[in-house]
Scaffold this motif. Structure first.
Motif, mmCIF file in Angstrom:
data_model
loop_
_atom_site.group_PDB
_atom_site.id
_atom_site.type_symbol
_atom_site.label_atom_id
_atom_site.label_comp_id
_atom_site.label_asym_id
_atom_site.label_seq_id
_atom_site.Cartn_x
_atom_site.Cartn_y
_atom_site.Cartn_z
ATOM 1 N N SER A 1 10.041 -2.964 8.042
ATOM 2 C CA SER A 1 9.402 -3.102 6.730
ATOM 3 C C SER A 1 9.006 -1.715 6.224
ATOM 4 O O SER A 1 8.327 -0.966 6.942
ATOM 5 C CB SER A 1 8.159 -3.989 6.826
ATOM 6 O OG SER A 1 8.520 -5.299 7.182
ATOM 7 N N ASP B 1 2.244 -14.292 3.120
ATOM 8 C CA ASP B 1 2.476 -13.310 4.182
ATOM 9 C C ASP B 1 3.420 -12.197 3.719
ATOM 10 O O ASP B 1 3.329 -11.060 4.200
ATOM 11 C CB ASP B 1 3.064 -13.990 5.416
ATOM 12 C CG ASP B 1 2.039 -14.847 6.154
ATOM 13 O OD1 ASP B 1 0.828 -14.652 5.916
ATOM 14 O OD2 ASP B 1 2.455 -15.720 6.944
ATOM 15 N N THR C 1 -6.141 -11.862 -5.660
ATOM 16 C CA THR C 1 -6.101 -11.060 -4.438
ATOM 17 C C THR C 1 -5.480 -11.882 -3.326
ATOM 18 O O THR C 1 -5.407 -13.113 -3.401
ATOM 19 C CB THR C 1 -7.516 -10.628 -4.013
ATOM 20 O OG1 THR C 1 -8.276 -11.802 -3.655
ATOM 21 C CG2 THR C 1 -8.229 -9.885 -5.135
ATOM 22 N N LEU C 2 -5.064 -11.209 -2.264
ATOM 23 C CA LEU C 2 -4.529 -11.926 -1.108
ATOM 24 C C LEU C 2 -5.588 -12.835 -0.497
ATOM 25 O O LEU C 2 -5.272 -13.923 -0.012
ATOM 26 C CB LEU C 2 -4.011 -10.928 -0.068
ATOM 27 C CG LEU C 2 -2.714 -10.194 -0.423
ATOM 28 C CD1 LEU C 2 -2.414 -9.123 0.604
ATOM 29 C CD2 LEU C 2 -1.539 -11.167 -0.535
ATOM 30 N N ALA D 1 3.814 -11.246 0.418
ATOM 31 C CA ALA D 1 3.412 -10.663 -0.861
ATOM 32 C C ALA D 1 2.795 -9.273 -0.681
ATOM 33 O O ALA D 1 2.120 -8.999 0.308
ATOM 34 C CB ALA D 1 2.420 -11.588 -1.568
ATOM 35 N N ASP D 2 3.044 -8.418 -1.670
ATOM 36 C CA ASP D 2 2.494 -7.058 -1.650
ATOM 37 C C ASP D 2 2.348 -6.591 -3.093
ATOM 38 O O ASP D 2 3.349 -6.435 -3.809
ATOM 39 C CB ASP D 2 3.412 -6.111 -0.873
ATOM 40 C CG ASP D 2 2.767 -4.758 -0.583
ATOM 41 O OD1 ASP D 2 2.116 -4.199 -1.492
ATOM 42 O OD2 ASP D 2 2.916 -4.264 0.543
ATOM 43 N N ARG E 1 1.835 -3.853 -4.371
ATOM 44 C CA ARG E 1 2.309 -2.514 -4.732
ATOM 45 C C ARG E 1 3.703 -2.539 -5.348
ATOM 46 O O ARG E 1 4.145 -1.532 -5.925
ATOM 47 C CB ARG E 1 2.290 -1.602 -3.504
ATOM 48 C CG ARG E 1 0.885 -1.267 -3.018
ATOM 49 C CD ARG E 1 0.927 -0.466 -1.725
ATOM 50 N NE ARG E 1 1.498 -1.250 -0.628
ATOM 51 C CZ ARG E 1 1.767 -0.764 0.576
ATOM 52 N NH1 ARG E 1 1.508 0.505 0.839
ATOM 53 N NH2 ARG E 1 2.265 -1.549 1.520
ATOM 54 N N GLU F 1 7.080 1.210 3.869
ATOM 55 C CA GLU F 1 5.870 1.438 3.091
ATOM 56 C C GLU F 1 6.271 1.477 1.621
ATOM 57 O O GLU F 1 7.382 1.890 1.287
ATOM 58 C CB GLU F 1 5.207 2.763 3.481
ATOM 59 C CG GLU F 1 4.404 2.706 4.757
ATOM 60 C CD GLU F 1 3.095 1.951 4.592
ATOM 61 O OE1 GLU F 1 2.768 1.548 3.457
ATOM 62 O OE2 GLU F 1 2.404 1.747 5.607
ATOM 63 N N LEU F 2 5.362 1.050 0.753
ATOM 64 C CA LEU F 2 5.657 1.005 -0.675
ATOM 65 C C LEU F 2 4.854 2.052 -1.435
ATOM 66 O O LEU F 2 3.725 2.383 -1.042
ATOM 67 C CB LEU F 2 5.360 -0.383 -1.242
ATOM 68 C CG LEU F 2 6.025 -1.571 -0.554
ATOM 69 C CD1 LEU F 2 5.682 -2.861 -1.287
ATOM 70 C CD2 LEU F 2 7.528 -1.389 -0.448
ATOM 71 N N THR G 1 10.459 -6.288 -5.461
ATOM 72 C CA THR G 1 10.121 -7.401 -4.575
ATOM 73 C C THR G 1 11.369 -7.964 -3.911
ATOM 74 O O THR G 1 11.420 -8.141 -2.687
ATOM 75 C CB THR G 1 9.412 -8.514 -5.364
ATOM 76 O OG1 THR G 1 8.196 -8.013 -5.919
ATOM 77 C CG2 THR G 1 9.092 -9.694 -4.453
ATOM 78 N N ARG H 1 12.807 -5.562 -1.365
ATOM 79 C CA ARG H 1 12.014 -5.516 -0.131
ATOM 80 C C ARG H 1 12.306 -6.723 0.740
ATOM 81 O O ARG H 1 12.435 -6.609 1.966
ATOM 82 C CB ARG H 1 10.528 -5.468 -0.485
ATOM 83 C CG ARG H 1 9.622 -5.346 0.719
ATOM 84 C CD ARG H 1 8.160 -5.293 0.326
ATOM 85 N NE ARG H 1 7.574 -6.612 0.075
ATOM 86 C CZ ARG H 1 7.193 -7.067 -1.107
ATOM 87 N NH1 ARG H 1 7.350 -6.326 -2.189
ATOM 88 N NH2 ARG H 1 6.642 -8.266 -1.229
ATOM 89 N N ASP I 1 3.516 -11.055 -6.268
ATOM 90 C CA ASP I 1 3.476 -9.596 -6.376
ATOM 91 C C ASP I 1 3.036 -9.158 -7.767
ATOM 92 O O ASP I 1 2.226 -8.235 -7.921
ATOM 93 C CB ASP I 1 4.854 -9.008 -6.070
ATOM 94 C CG ASP I 1 5.145 -8.915 -4.580
ATOM 95 O OD1 ASP I 1 4.307 -9.374 -3.778
ATOM 96 O OD2 ASP I 1 6.214 -8.385 -4.216
#
Length: 330
Positions: A218, A193, A168-169, A195-196, A198, A220-221, A205, A208, A159
């Motif tokens: 889940s 899967d 990047t992902l 990771a985010d 934002r 939204e961030l 992290t 979440r 993250d």
């Protein structure tokens, strides 16, 4: 110090080898005498620095230890990797990470006092230069770490790297695709899967992941709440159907606030913002570091109860997720 030797040391974070010293005209007896007098300090067999340099550094930082091992092994294809590369890249590292220098060499496996060399393929795009040191790229580093670290710590590091634009992902997925049968590969894929980029802090992290692990939807961030033509605030996590906002309260928000605000100003601003959100019919749940431990079941139960009821029938606000998180700055 001879100018030739000083030039070699300047290129290597203040380190030099016995070969460098002999090239500058120092004989074996002179090297031995300078080491014996404490003027030169031996870090590894045949690898030295000056006592003055160590004093200036305040010790032996991990990057210096990595370079010392590389110079002593004299393996041109070896690169700093795994947790050592994460440290040099400035990524968050697992609290339980040992100080062992980790290297990867496409041709040789080896272990020794304070270091470990993994023998593994390494593509050209998976190595970058950090001063005098070659190390694995952020994407390769994160995947290598995720194959070994606890899942939560791996996601925290991913993250942070995504938020900072270090990878990047897609890049992370490409690295794992090249390691389908490597030990720990499923663990790395699970971390990707989850990771985010934002998430703006390790607490966000971890929080979440706690929410996801509690069989809750889940969120939204980084969702911007607007009303009356103005931005009311950006909430850390958002459940749209129930109009529930989750705010993760890290201590640093108050002890080291952004933009030269005092802690008192931050507290007052947070209170005003929360009052404005509640006035719009938005329910707010605040989560601190301590809540992620033993108190979490009660927090999750409260959050679940709020999510079981709908938000206001008539909304006087709009909620729009941001595409990117914001990096903390002064």
């Amino acid at each position: 110090m001879h100018p030739v030797l000083r030039a070699a040391a300047d290129r290597q974070w203040g380190l030099f080898t016995a070969v460098d010293a002999r090239r500058a005209g120092y004989g074996h007896d002179e090297i031995h005498a300078l080491h014996g007098a404490g003027t030169w300090v031996r870090l590894r067999r045949g690898v030295y620095t000056t006592a003055e340099r160590l004093d200036a550094l305040g010790g032996r930082p991990h990057g210096l230890e990595c370079l010392a091992v590389l110079l002593s092994l004299d393996r041109p294809d070896a690169v700093v990797s795994h947790g050592s590369a994460a440290r040099l890249l400035g990524l968050p590292v697992w609290d339980g990470l040992e100080r062992t220098v980790r290297l990867t060499d496409p041709q040789q496996w080896r272990t020794g006092a304070g270091f470990r060399v993994n023998c593994a393929p390494l593509h050209a795009h998976e190595a970058v230069r950090h001063g005098p040191v070659r190390l694995t790229s952020p994407a390769r580093t994160l995947v290598d770490c995720a194959r070994e670290w606890p899942l939560e710590d791996a996601v925290v590091a991913m993250d942070a790297a995504l938020l900072a634009g270090r990878t990047t992902l897609q890049e992370l997925s490409l690295v794992t695709a090249a390691q389908p049968c490597w030990r720990g590969a499923p663990r790395a894929r699970r971390a990707i899967d989850l990771a985010d980029g934002r998430a703006e802090s390790p607490l966000e992290t971890r929080g979440r992941l706690r929410i996801v692990g509690s069989d809750l939807p889940s969120p939204e961030l980084q969702v911007a709440i607007r009303a009356g033509g103005r931005l009311v605030g950006v909430v850390d996590a958002w459940f749209d159907d129930a109009a529930v906002a989750v705010e993760f309260d890290g201590r640093v928000k108050y002890t080291d606030p952004w933009h030269e605000r005092s802690p008192g100003q931050v507290v007052w601003g947070e209170k005003r913002r929360e009052d404005d959100l509640r006035a719009l019919g938005i329910r707010v749940v605040r989560v601190a570091d301590a809540d992620l431990g033993a108190p979490w079941p009660a927090v999750a139960q409260r959050l679940g109860s709020l999510l079981a009821t709908s938000g206001p029938a008539t909304r006087r606000f709009s909620a729009a997720p941001r595409a990117l998180g914001r990096r903390r700055s002064a």
